[in-house]
Motif scaffolding. Sequence first.
Motif, PDB file in Angstrom:
ATOM      1  N   THR A   1       0.792 -15.512   0.856  1.00  0.00           N
ATOM      2  CA  THR A   1       2.223 -15.750   1.044  1.00  0.00           C
ATOM      3  C   THR A   1       2.715 -15.132   2.344  1.00  0.00           C
ATOM      4  O   THR A   1       2.604 -13.916   2.546  1.00  0.00           O
TER       5      THR A   1
ATOM      6  N   GLU B   1      -0.038 -20.826  -0.387  1.00  0.00           N
ATOM      7  CA  GLU B   1       0.032 -20.548  -1.829  1.00  0.00           C
ATOM      8  C   GLU B   1      -0.351 -21.780  -2.644  1.00  0.00           C
ATOM      9  O   GLU B   1      -1.044 -21.676  -3.660  1.00  0.00           O
TER      10      GLU B   1
ATOM     11  N   ALA C   1      -1.716 -15.912  -4.365  1.00  0.00           N
ATOM     12  CA  ALA C   1      -0.333 -15.854  -3.903  1.00  0.00           C
ATOM     13  C   ALA C   1       0.280 -14.507  -4.251  1.00  0.00           C
ATOM     14  O   ALA C   1      -0.278 -13.725  -5.028  1.00  0.00           O
TER      15      ALA C   1
ATOM     16  N   THR D   1      -2.310 -11.406   0.209  1.00  0.00           N
ATOM     17  CA  THR D   1      -1.929 -12.604  -0.534  1.00  0.00           C
ATOM     18  C   THR D   1      -1.818 -13.742   0.476  1.00  0.00           C
ATOM     19  O   THR D   1      -1.850 -13.538   1.688  1.00  0.00           O
TER      20      THR D   1
END
Length: 597
Positions: A560, A505, A522, A558
């Motif tokens: 993350t 991120e 993120a 993402t």
Amino acid sequence: MRKTIILLFSAAGLLSCTKELAGTQEPAAGVPMNFEISVEETKASKTGWADGDKIYVFFNGLETKYLIMTYSSESGSWSDTSGGGDLLDTDFSGLGTRTLTAVHFPVAVDVNYSDGRFSFASGGKPVYNFYLYESGKAYTVDGATVTATMSMGKPADMVQIHVAGIESSVADYTFGCSKIRPVACKSVGIDGTITENVLHAGALLSGIADSDGGIFAGRLTDPDVKTDYTFTVTDNSNIYTLTRSNRALTAGKMYNFPALSETGGANWSVSAKDSEYTDLSAAEAANTYIVSSAGKYKFNATIKGNGGLDPLTGTTATTIDPADISGVKVLWELYNDVKKGISPAYHTIKYDSGYDISYSDGYVTFSTPDTFKEGVACVAVYDSSDNILWSWLIWATTEPGTKTYNGRTFMNKNLGATSRNGYSDNYVRGFLYQWGRKDAFSAASGSIDDVYWFTPVAADVFTGVTTVESMAYTVARPTTRIACWTSSTHSWMPEEEYSKRPWREEVKTIYDPCPPGWKVPAKDDMDGISGLPATGLYSSDGPGLKNFGNAGTGYYWTSTISDDPTLPGNAYAFCNDGRNIQNWSQAEGYAIRPVRE
């Protein structure tokens, strides 16, 4: 005419010069061998043997040991030494069928024995040039004397190119031709079999010096090439090209080319490297480069990704040693704006009997077709054994616009997406990625080649495995998708790797697939986002290009990683069907909507 040379010394070396050791020394368990070898006075290329030329002789069935014959132009004869240990009569007593295999290289090589094979290298690398060989030749043994007659021949379909005037600086040049494949004699087995390393047509060759120039050699793609072809020679500053029309290249021959200083007309054309190629990596390196107009381009191929953090090793400024790179090749292209099977086919990278792409001095250079159209190509650099060191996407598309979501600036298209009349529902998907990888896979339902026109066809390009593999495995195999979901781990890579978060991120890493200035968003960036197209997905339990589904839904990764200990090997993704942010297997294949760094 043949010349028989009776070697007047033993292959065991100068035994009379050894010092007496303290204590008792065991005598040699055998009698040193003598060799009576008959070798043709000329090489298969019809040139005479040169001073210092060597022939490496392997006696089939004999491990570790071999004979090295060295030519003396002063005496017109061959001397010998043994390699891997003294050659004794006891070595030959139990060999059964008495045949030998011999190899001559244009340069000195190191010979190493392992697992039943003698391998060859010069400066730690295979010799991609011509070689001569004799295979399955019978010899006789009479007491401590080996007698044999050898005629060194060329491998099938080899051709040699001689460029005048570069004998003193041949190491500064590389040579390529779309009709010639570099070949190296890799090893000889104790069963007499010869194995080769063979690179793709157009791969760049290093040359060797002779008395008045440099020699480059390889295997013809066709033993009697009659079509037009272009030769390319590069040095640190220039690119030299020579085109021949309606002239045959015939296997087994040597062709003499003019000196590089002879330009114009039917001779070499010269262009400066730096002046004509736009450097895509000048501001920032990346795993994907965008090209938005026709032209000539280059990028730094020694930089892995963005050259920043490698989370798996904790190092930064990650690079490839230029000395390890032997060349560049196109792994696949995605055609755009042309239906499969319709001629002429459009290429992302200019193609004229071969791709206009090359590697030299740390840079990959390539040209697009003269008329710009959208498309995508995957290219890779490789080492002297044809192992892929790193790969990139060349994304030919209109310059991306932007959209703002959650206060962040997003690209207005998916990574790898192109527009296409009548097929926008497929091409706007972009590509699908496994979490943490830089490698792209097509997003399509039904028959891939009906909606995505690959060359080679997708079935010949993309493969799959169902076992957990490392990041290094995927770097070397960018077209292999890993489908290995289990109840204990949901990732395609081992825990010791995904726990180090190859996508992050807070910072762009070398494994982030986005172009310069962009990264994988993120979880918070994607929360509640709207207006993204359907992409479909690859499920985590079907290898290759199988198990594509849910074509009407959009799935987006993402950067993350999952923070739920009950879901090991998961990461967060966005789903456009109202479920928003979900915690899903890293082995799934989802799209990426890049966000500004």
